[in-house]
Motif scaffolding. Structure first.
Motif, PDB file in Angstrom:
ATOM      1  N   SER A  72     -34.454 -31.202  80.114  1.00 32.51           N
ATOM      2  CA  SER A  72     -34.167 -30.994  81.533  1.00 32.51           C
ATOM      3  C   SER A  72     -33.309 -29.744  81.757  1.00 32.51           C
ATOM      4  CB  SER A  72     -33.526 -32.238  82.147  1.00 32.51           C
ATOM      5  OG  SER A  72     -32.266 -32.402  81.580  1.00 32.51           O
ATOM      6  N   GLU A  73     -32.761 -29.167  80.713  1.00 31.89           N
ATOM      7  CA  GLU A  73     -31.973 -27.932  80.860  1.00 31.89           C
ATOM      8  C   GLU A  73     -32.840 -26.674  80.741  1.00 31.89           C
ATOM      9  OE1 GLU A  73     -29.073 -27.636  81.878  1.00 31.89           O
ATOM     10  OE2 GLU A  73     -28.169 -29.597  81.569  1.00 31.89           O
ATOM     11  N   ILE A  74     -34.113 -26.832  80.426  1.00 32.52           N
ATOM     12  CA  ILE A  74     -34.965 -25.644  80.278  1.00 32.52           C
ATOM     13  C   ILE A  74     -35.359 -25.121  81.660  1.00 32.52           C
ATOM     14  CG2 ILE A  74     -37.204 -24.818  79.406  1.00 32.52           C
ATOM     15  CD1 ILE A  74     -36.819 -26.735  77.039  1.00 32.52           C
ATOM     16  N   THR A  75     -35.088 -23.839  81.867  1.00 33.54           N
ATOM     17  CA  THR A  75     -35.366 -23.224  83.170  1.00 33.54           C
ATOM     18  C   THR A  75     -36.241 -21.982  82.931  1.00 33.54           C
ATOM     19  OG1 THR A  75     -33.567 -21.633  83.061  1.00 33.54           O
ATOM     20  CG2 THR A  75     -33.007 -23.827  83.900  1.00 33.54           C
ATOM     21  N   ALA A  76     -36.520 -21.272  84.021  1.00 37.22           N
ATOM     22  CA  ALA A  76     -37.316 -20.042  83.894  1.00 37.22           C
ATOM     23  C   ALA A  76     -36.580 -19.002  83.046  1.00 37.22           C
ATOM     24  CB  ALA A  76     -37.601 -19.472  85.272  1.00 37.22           C
ATOM     25  N   ALA A  77     -35.250 -19.149  82.934  1.00 38.29           N
ATOM     26  CA  ALA A  77     -34.464 -18.161  82.167  1.00 38.29           C
ATOM     27  C   ALA A  77     -34.388 -18.498  80.679  1.00 38.29           C
ATOM     28  CB  ALA A  77     -33.041 -18.081  82.742  1.00 38.29           C
ATOM     29  N   THR A  78     -34.833 -19.697  80.283  1.00 42.34           N
ATOM     30  CA  THR A  78     -34.673 -20.111  78.877  1.00 42.34           C
ATOM     31  C   THR A  78     -35.589 -19.304  77.964  1.00 42.34           C
ATOM     32  OG1 THR A  78     -34.298 -22.357  79.691  1.00 42.34           O
ATOM     33  CG2 THR A  78     -34.598 -22.094  77.306  1.00 42.34           C
ATOM     34  N   ARG A  79     -35.024 -18.770  76.909  1.00 39.08           N
ATOM     35  CA  ARG A  79     -35.810 -18.024  75.914  1.00 39.08           C
ATOM     36  C   ARG A  79     -35.884 -18.771  74.586  1.00 39.08           C
ATOM     37  NH1 ARG A  79     -35.241 -12.363  76.856  1.00 39.08           N
ATOM     38  NH2 ARG A  79     -36.162 -11.993  78.890  1.00 39.08           N
ATOM     39  N   LEU A  80     -34.847 -19.570  74.323  1.00 42.56           N
ATOM     40  CA  LEU A  80     -34.756 -20.192  73.000  1.00 42.56           C
ATOM     41  C   LEU A  80     -34.098 -21.564  73.109  1.00 42.56           C
ATOM     42  CD1 LEU A  80     -34.773 -20.105  69.852  1.00 42.56           C
ATOM     43  CD2 LEU A  80     -32.628 -18.827  69.959  1.00 42.56           C
ATOM     44  N   VAL A  81     -34.701 -22.537  72.394  1.00 41.67           N
ATOM     45  CA  VAL A  81     -34.108 -23.871  72.259  1.00 41.67           C
ATOM     46  C   VAL A  81     -33.967 -24.127  70.762  1.00 41.67           C
ATOM     47  CG1 VAL A  81     -34.377 -26.323  72.755  1.00 41.67           C
ATOM     48  CG2 VAL A  81     -35.384 -24.645  74.282  1.00 41.67           C
ATOM     49  N   ILE A  82     -32.811 -24.635  70.360  1.00 44.65           N
ATOM     50  CA  ILE A  82     -32.626 -24.946  68.931  1.00 44.65           C
ATOM     51  C   ILE A  82     -32.369 -26.443  68.785  1.00 44.65           C
ATOM     52  CG2 ILE A  82     -31.387 -24.408  66.814  1.00 44.65           C
ATOM     53  CD1 ILE A  82     -30.346 -21.873  68.102  1.00 44.65           C
ATOM     54  N   VAL A  83     -33.130 -27.060  67.902  1.00 42.79           N
ATOM     55  CA  VAL A  83     -32.918 -28.474  67.561  1.00 42.79           C
ATOM     56  C   VAL A  83     -32.578 -28.511  66.080  1.00 42.79           C
ATOM     57  CG1 VAL A  83     -34.004 -30.734  67.344  1.00 42.79           C
ATOM     58  CG2 VAL A  83     -34.569 -29.272  69.301  1.00 42.79           C
ATOM     59  N   CYS A  84     -31.445 -29.085  65.742  1.00 40.26           N
ATOM     60  CA  CYS A  84     -31.011 -29.142  64.344  1.00 40.26           C
ATOM     61  C   CYS A  84     -31.311 -30.549  63.825  1.00 40.26           C
ATOM     62  CB  CYS A  84     -29.515 -28.839  64.286  1.00 40.26           C
ATOM     63  SG  CYS A  84     -28.899 -28.604  62.609  1.00 40.26           S
ATOM     64  N   ASN A  85     -32.281 -30.656  62.934  1.00 42.82           N
ATOM     65  CA  ASN A  85     -32.750 -31.975  62.507  1.00 42.82           C
ATOM     66  C   ASN A  85     -32.998 -32.002  60.997  1.00 42.82           C
ATOM     67  OD1 ASN A  85     -33.499 -34.603  63.552  1.00 42.82           O
ATOM     68  ND2 ASN A  85     -35.555 -34.160  62.802  1.00 42.82           N
ATOM     69  N   PRO A  86     -32.180 -32.736  60.248  1.00 46.01           N
ATOM     70  CA  PRO A  86     -30.945 -33.448  60.567  1.00 46.01           C
ATOM     71  C   PRO A  86     -29.861 -32.484  61.077  1.00 46.01           C
ATOM     72  CG  PRO A  86     -31.777 -34.136  58.408  1.00 46.01           C
ATOM     73  CD  PRO A  86     -32.583 -32.955  58.826  1.00 46.01           C
ATOM     74  N   ASN A  87     -28.983 -33.081  61.916  1.00 47.58           N
ATOM     75  CA  ASN A  87     -27.986 -32.242  62.576  1.00 47.58           C
ATOM     76  C   ASN A  87     -26.736 -32.039  61.725  1.00 47.58           C
ATOM     77  OD1 ASN A  87     -26.911 -30.831  64.858  1.00 47.58           O
ATOM     78  ND2 ASN A  87     -25.629 -32.616  65.322  1.00 47.58           N
ATOM     79  N   ASN A  88     -26.317 -30.797  61.645  1.00 47.74           N
ATOM     80  CA  ASN A  88     -25.014 -30.460  61.079  1.00 47.74           C
ATOM     81  C   ASN A  88     -24.079 -30.228  62.255  1.00 47.74           C
ATOM     82  OD1 ASN A  88     -22.819 -29.408  59.754  1.00 47.74           O
ATOM     83  ND2 ASN A  88     -23.815 -27.514  59.120  1.00 47.74           N
ATOM     84  N   PRO A  89     -22.953 -30.913  62.399  1.00 51.19           N
ATOM     85  CA  PRO A  89     -22.216 -31.653  61.373  1.00 51.19           C
ATOM     86  C   PRO A  89     -22.416 -33.168  61.383  1.00 51.19           C
ATOM     87  CG  PRO A  89     -20.785 -31.341  63.249  1.00 51.19           C
ATOM     88  CD  PRO A  89     -22.117 -30.712  63.606  1.00 51.19           C
ATOM     89  N   THR A  90     -23.240 -33.742  62.256  1.00 48.52           N
ATOM     90  CA  THR A  90     -23.182 -35.206  62.407  1.00 48.52           C
ATOM     91  C   THR A  90     -24.076 -35.944  61.413  1.00 48.52           C
ATOM     92  OG1 THR A  90     -24.893 -35.208  64.128  1.00 48.52           O
ATOM     93  CG2 THR A  90     -22.612 -35.014  64.852  1.00 48.52           C
ATOM     94  N   SER A  91     -24.941 -35.248  60.670  1.00 51.96           N
ATOM     95  CA  SER A  91     -25.792 -35.822  59.616  1.00 51.96           C
ATOM     96  C   SER A  91     -26.965 -36.655  60.126  1.00 51.96           C
ATOM     97  CB  SER A  91     -24.960 -36.663  58.613  1.00 51.96           C
ATOM     98  OG  SER A  91     -24.624 -37.919  59.169  1.00 51.96           O
ATOM     99  N   THR A  92     -27.057 -36.844  61.427  1.00 52.33           N
ATOM    100  CA  THR A  92     -28.072 -37.729  62.014  1.00 52.33           C
ATOM    101  C   THR A  92     -29.400 -36.990  62.190  1.00 52.33           C
ATOM    102  OG1 THR A  92     -27.252 -37.025  64.152  1.00 52.33           O
ATOM    103  CG2 THR A  92     -26.395 -39.110  63.304  1.00 52.33           C
ATOM    104  N   ALA A  93     -30.486 -37.768  62.249  1.00 52.68           N
ATOM    105  CA  ALA A  93     -31.798 -37.135  62.461  1.00 52.68           C
ATOM    106  C   ALA A  93     -32.607 -37.927  63.476  1.00 52.68           C
ATOM    107  CB  ALA A  93     -32.561 -37.069  61.140  1.00 52.68           C
ATOM    108  N   LEU A  94     -33.556 -37.246  64.074  1.00 52.13           N
ATOM    109  CA  LEU A  94     -34.520 -37.899  64.964  1.00 52.13           C
ATOM    110  C   LEU A  94     -35.844 -38.008  64.230  1.00 52.13           C
ATOM    111  CD1 LEU A  94     -33.815 -36.070  68.332  1.00 52.13           C
ATOM    112  CD2 LEU A  94     -33.155 -38.397  67.682  1.00 52.13           C
ATOM    113  N   PRO A  95     -36.625 -39.077  64.545  1.00 52.16           N
ATOM    114  CA  PRO A  95     -37.925 -39.211  63.877  1.00 52.16           C
ATOM    115  C   PRO A  95     -38.917 -38.148  64.337  1.00 52.16           C
ATOM    116  CG  PRO A  95     -37.578 -40.997  65.458  1.00 52.16           C
ATOM    117  CD  PRO A  95     -36.315 -40.192  65.437  1.00 52.16           C
ATOM    118  N   PHE A  96     -39.919 -37.911  63.506  1.00 55.67           N
ATOM    119  CA  PHE A  96     -40.923 -36.886  63.764  1.00 55.67           C
ATOM    120  C   PHE A  96     -41.554 -37.028  65.156  1.00 55.67           C
ATOM    121  CE2 PHE A  96     -45.485 -35.931  63.769  1.00 55.67           C
ATOM    122  CZ  PHE A  96     -45.421 -34.548  63.641  1.00 55.67           C
TER     123      PHE A  96
END
Ligand SMILES: Cc1ncc(COP(=O)(O)O)c(C=O)c1O
Length: 359
Positions: free
Chosen positions: A143-167
């Motif tokens: 919901s934060e992606i707008t016409a100005a968005t150029r890049l989205v980064i998803v860290c999976n598994p995430n550093n520093p929290t070690s958690t991951a989302l399923p495929f």
């Protein structure tokens, strides 16, 4: 009179580097998510052979390495970018994609290099808080992606929290992001994630030309001292752009040769993953015995809130006095938390004993 630096240099955050590197051998280095194992003999030998040709510049096209990666991951060599560590590719992505007026979306807390991208380029960083289980909230990010968005980064598994989302959640997210927005899924720790086979995300590449899977030889391959990262991409455009903004010889001869050799030893990769998972179980039970509940780790490190009466800085200092280097959460986005890399069984036991003593 002092030198007058650019406005940009005043904006740039200082990367929170770990300590302990100059302290000698009897230190449990659990602060930088490194592998506790030294490189394989065959990998060291390959690097040494390559050093014999160090009078020449390294191959600027990284051809042998891209070919080897292409074979291992079944991605055309032209869709693979190499970097002096994957951080190099991240920073180059910022330079290639961002500028004042553009936006960049990522979760927070997440990898400490991401804030550099906006600060360096003058783009606006939109940071989206993690959910209650300290995982990415992909709905909120979308919901934060707008016409100005150029890049989205998803860290999976995430550093520093070690958690991951399923495929499935990653796949649905990538499908929902508009095609003109680059999506970097930073998979530095994907081999340690037992939710899915780490190669599953590769299936998304032919479907999404804007997708970049960022990986590294620094973690499971155990070569962070040589600095090699790579990006598997949905089109040729991203590798071309990140090469355009960098100096040509960013990956040295020893690093290229060592990485090519390391790819031949997938059995060693599987072995390291297995040992990290055993360490995960042991460290988690040790923390539980101290009344601590770490986040659900899918990485080679754990992340947990300290008991309320514990002072983060004092705990980190107490552990360091006992020869155990860990990372304070405050510098990584959450005061009162610790990030601790899994080490050898001996180092893990030393950490747990030291933590029990300090608390
Ligand atoms: C999420 C994540 N991405 C990328 C990197 C960068 O690794 P390197 O530059 O060593 O490849 C790290 C290193 O800690 C990381 O945690």
């Amino acid at each position: 009179m002092a030198i007058e630096f650019s406005e940009r240099i005043r904006r740039l955050p200082v990367y929170p580097v770990a300590g302990g590197y100059a302290l000698g051998d009897d230190i449990a280095m659990l602060a930088s998510n490194e592998s506790p194992d030294p490189p394989l003999r065959a990998v060291v030998a390959a690097a040494q052979r390559a050093l014999g040709g160090a009078n020449r510049y390294p191959d600027p096209s990284n051809a042998a390495l891209r070919r080897a990666l292409g074979n291992r991951y079944e991605v055309p060599a032209a869709r693979i970018a190499i970097g002096n560590g994957s951080c190099d590719i991240l920073l180059a992505a910022g330079e290639a994609l961002l500028e004042p007026g553009a936006e960049l979306v990522y979760a927070w807390p997440s990898f400490s290099v991401y804030p550099h991208l906006a600060a360096a380029s003058g783009a606006r960083a939109i940071t989206v808080p993690l959910d209650g289980a300290q995982r990415h909230d992909l709905g909120a990010m979308l919901s934060e992606i707008t016409a100005a968005t150029r890049l989205v980064i998803v860290c999976n598994p995430n550093n520093p929290t070690s958690t991951a989302l399923p495929f499935d959640e990653i796949a649905a997210f990538v499908a929902a992001v508009p095609r003109h927005v680059a999506v970097i899924v930073d998979e530095a720790y994907c081999e340690f994630n037992v939710l899915d086979d780490p190669d599953t995300t590769l299936d998304l590449l032919p479907k999404h030309s804007n997708l970049v899977l960022l990986r590294t030889f620094s973690k499971v391959y155990g070569l962070c001292g040589l600095r090699v990262g790579f990006a598997l991409c949905g089109s040729n455009d991203f590798p071309r752009a990140v090469d355009q903004v960098r100096q040509p010889f960013f990956c040295n001869v020893a690093a290229q040769a060592a990485a090519v050799e390391a790819l031949k030893h997938q059995d060693a990769v599987a072995d390291r993953v297995e040992r990290a998972i055993v360490a995960r179980v042991e460290v988690e039970s040790g923390l539980n015995r101290l009344g601590i509940e770490p986040a659900e780790s899918q990485a080679n490190f754990c992340w947990f809130d300290l008991p309320e009466d514990a002072d983060e800085a004092e705990v980190v200092r107490g552990l360091a006095e006992r020869g155990v280097m860990v990372r304070a959460g405050g510098a990584l986005g959450r005061e009162g938390a610790l990030r601790v890399t899994y080490g050898t069984p001996g180092q893990n036991a030393r950490f747990l004993d030291a933590l029990a003593a300090v608390l």
